[in-house]
Design an enzyme around this catalytic site. Sequence first.
Site, mmCIF file in Angstrom:
data_model
loop_
_atom_site.group_PDB
_atom_site.id
_atom_site.type_symbol
_atom_site.label_atom_id
_atom_site.label_comp_id
_atom_site.label_asym_id
_atom_site.label_seq_id
_atom_site.Cartn_x
_atom_site.Cartn_y
_atom_site.Cartn_z
ATOM 1 N N ASP A 79 0.836 -1.195 0.000
ATOM 2 C CA ASP A 79 0.000 0.000 0.000
ATOM 3 C C ASP A 79 0.876 1.251 0.000
ATOM 4 O O ASP A 79 2.041 1.207 0.396
ATOM 5 C CB ASP A 79 -0.894 0.029 1.248
ATOM 6 C CG ASP A 79 -1.849 -1.153 1.277
ATOM 7 O OD1 ASP A 79 -2.155 -1.691 0.204
ATOM 8 O OD2 ASP A 79 -2.272 -1.523 2.389
HETATM 9 N N1 URA Z 1 -1.225 -6.058 3.700
HETATM 10 C C1 URA Z 1 -1.731 -4.810 3.788
HETATM 11 O O1 URA Z 1 -2.756 -4.586 4.400
HETATM 12 N N2 URA Z 1 -1.047 -3.825 3.175
HETATM 13 C C2 URA Z 1 0.119 -4.003 2.531
HETATM 14 O O2 URA Z 1 0.702 -3.047 2.009
HETATM 15 C C3 URA Z 1 0.624 -5.305 2.455
HETATM 16 C C4 URA Z 1 -0.071 -6.320 3.046
#
Ligand code: URA
Length: 240
Positions: free
Chosen positions: A102
């Site tokens: 993310d």
């Molecule tokens: N899980 C998440 O919630 N976000 C990420 O960036 C990676 C795994």
Amino acid sequence: MQIRLDKFLADVGIGTRSEVKTIIKRKVVTVNGVSDVKPETKVNPDTDEVAIDGRAVILRGKVTYLLHKPAGYVCAVKDNLFPTVMELVPQGKDLFPVGRLDKDTEGLLLITNDGMMAHRMLSPRSHVDKTYLAVLDRPAEDANVSLFAEGVDIGDETPTLPARLVICDADAPELAYLPEEYRTKLCPGQVVLLTIHEGRYHQVKRMFHAVGREVVYLKRLSFGTVKLPLSLKRGEWQNI
Ligand code: URA
């Protein structure tokens, strides 16, 4: 083997021959640090250092960069709104991020032009381990450990695969990966390590949400056998 600079940049995927000539005219291209170059300047892709706006341009076979992704960058080759992780590594043909973190997640991200390797790492059948360090809004409890080991309903068709949750002690070595601002003001149980074997959308955040907790900081520490070196600072990369 020596080739013309404009051909080299076109081969790398920077643009067409005429586009790269325009870029060279803007005086942003350097060869071994020298900016007085022309489209016909000869370069050796194996030994000369070509850069655009100070960022190295690489023409080789397969390359994989291990990037310490900082927050604020999106895992995409192009984005109209936000800076992309591609801006942090040398430029080269066909490079792409192996999976996604993310925008607000930090940590280990592989960027490669090796499609087979990426496929092996990402294939749902490979079940490659991914370990995340997370800071939660409130402490995790032992019941979360056993629930995550069984699988959690996060609103998908099937529960998550069994995952390993470790509630970090105050002296856990992984705490060294936390940014300074988190190291001091945490309650016991607020820092956890979660290892998952699949890669669903926002999976870590959704797993904690399912047990009444929110992730306030997330960093990936490992992906398969590849580990984030503690010495690699946010925004830095190394070859693997
Ligand atoms: N899980 C998440 O919630 N976000 C990420 O960036 C990676 C795994």
